[in-house]
Design an enzyme around this catalytic site. Sequence first.
Site, short mmCIF file in Angstrom:
data_model
loop_
_atom_site.label_atom_id
_atom_site.label_comp_id
_atom_site.label_asym_id
_atom_site.label_seq_id
_atom_site.Cartn_x
_atom_site.Cartn_y
_atom_site.Cartn_z
N HIS A 135 -8.51 3.48 3.94
CA HIS A 135 -8.76 4.08 5.25
C HIS A 135 -10.24 4.07 5.65
O HIS A 135 -10.56 4.25 6.81
CB HIS A 135 -8.30 5.54 5.25
CG HIS A 135 -6.82 5.71 5.28
ND1 HIS A 135 -5.98 5.14 4.35
CD2 HIS A 135 -6.02 6.39 6.15
CE1 HIS A 135 -4.72 5.48 4.63
NE2 HIS A 135 -4.73 6.23 5.71
N CYS A 141 -4.20 -1.24 -2.01
CA CYS A 141 -4.31 0.22 -2.09
C CYS A 141 -5.23 0.49 -3.28
O CYS A 141 -4.95 0.02 -4.39
CB CYS A 141 -2.94 0.83 -2.33
SG CYS A 141 -2.95 2.60 -2.63
N GLU A 169 -6.16 9.29 9.98
CA GLU A 169 -4.80 9.20 10.53
C GLU A 169 -4.65 10.00 11.82
O GLU A 169 -3.81 9.69 12.65
CB GLU A 169 -3.78 9.61 9.48
CG GLU A 169 -3.80 8.58 8.38
CD GLU A 169 -2.69 8.71 7.39
OE1 GLU A 169 -1.85 9.61 7.53
OE2 GLU A 169 -2.67 7.89 6.47
N ASP A 203 0.87 -1.18 0.00
CA ASP A 203 0.00 0.00 0.00
C ASP A 203 0.91 1.23 0.00
O ASP A 203 2.12 1.14 0.24
CB ASP A 203 -0.88 -0.01 1.26
CG ASP A 203 -1.71 1.25 1.41
OD1 ASP A 203 -2.35 1.66 0.43
OD2 ASP A 203 -1.71 1.86 2.49
N SER A 204 0.30 2.39 -0.23
CA SER A 204 1.06 3.63 -0.15
C SER A 204 1.55 3.89 1.28
O SER A 204 2.52 4.62 1.46
CB SER A 204 0.16 4.79 -0.57
OG SER A 204 -1.03 4.79 0.20
N CYS A 255 -11.35 3.03 -0.57
CA CYS A 255 -10.06 3.54 -0.07
C CYS A 255 -9.74 2.75 1.19
O CYS A 255 -10.64 2.48 2.00
CB CYS A 255 -10.15 5.03 0.24
SG CYS A 255 -8.68 5.69 1.06
#
Length: 274
Positions: free
Chosen positions: A189, A74, A155, A11-12, A187
């Site tokens: 997140h 991702c 985050e 993932d990023s 996504c």
Amino acid sequence: MSDPRAIGVFDSGVGGLTVVRSILDDLPREPVLYFGDTARYPYGPRTLEEVRTFAVQIARHLVERDVKMIVVACNSATAAAIEQVRAAVSVPVVGVIEPAVRAAVRATRNGRVGLIGTEVTVASGAYHDALARLDPGSEIALIGQACPAFVEFVERGDTTSPALLAAAERYLTPLQAAGVDTLILGCTHYPLLRGALHHVMGPEVLLLSSADETAKDVYEILGERGLLNEMTRPPDHRFECSGDPEWFAGLGRRFLGPEFLDADRVSLELSKSR
Ligand code: DGL
């Protein structure tokens, strides 16, 4: 037959750990080698070409580490580069887009599906392409909405504040107006925002997590190809990142839970994988 090699996941940054969470829930004996490209994070605002280059480089790095399959965990990297990654490596490759689209096609009752993701994911048209491939002549309307601020809220650990709920209402109002009955969380997140998304969209709208749907595909592929690990001792997972390992580990423990131990910094520029 038992294959003890790790599943390579990338993932990023930390977000792909939501996909690892779902994989380990379904497949607790499987070791995972995770790579988070935290030095070049986030991918969301980047161009398709940049993300493509990074994704192929990381996939080659994981193959050098002898993984038995690769999960592009991702949405931005899957949108930009799934075909390029498949062409670059000889192990099976799973992305996070097709599993979610397949589930949405099955789930929608009124044929109106919403998609939320980063800018690059929504702009790429990759979900529409997957819908056309998986449901030829589809009558389903897929309505995309980029939600760039969500990643930062997650985050910061903010999933409940008035500011977060205001952003959610701003982003989701067009999807409500379009009458979607199914919403793809496109996504990594967004599974951590499930409560807020449910609160804003209401109980009638089904939230589909790319992470959960992808884990089901990983389960099927390992089983079909005889790649499952049958060893009963707890697997060793490894976590690598291209940036600061302490930052990565701090957030990583929240995204994944107790399986997250230490992280190592790996410089891809020094790796033979280029
Ligand atoms: N992992 C990214 C995705 O799923 C979100 C974070 C980023 O923008 O890199 O699209």
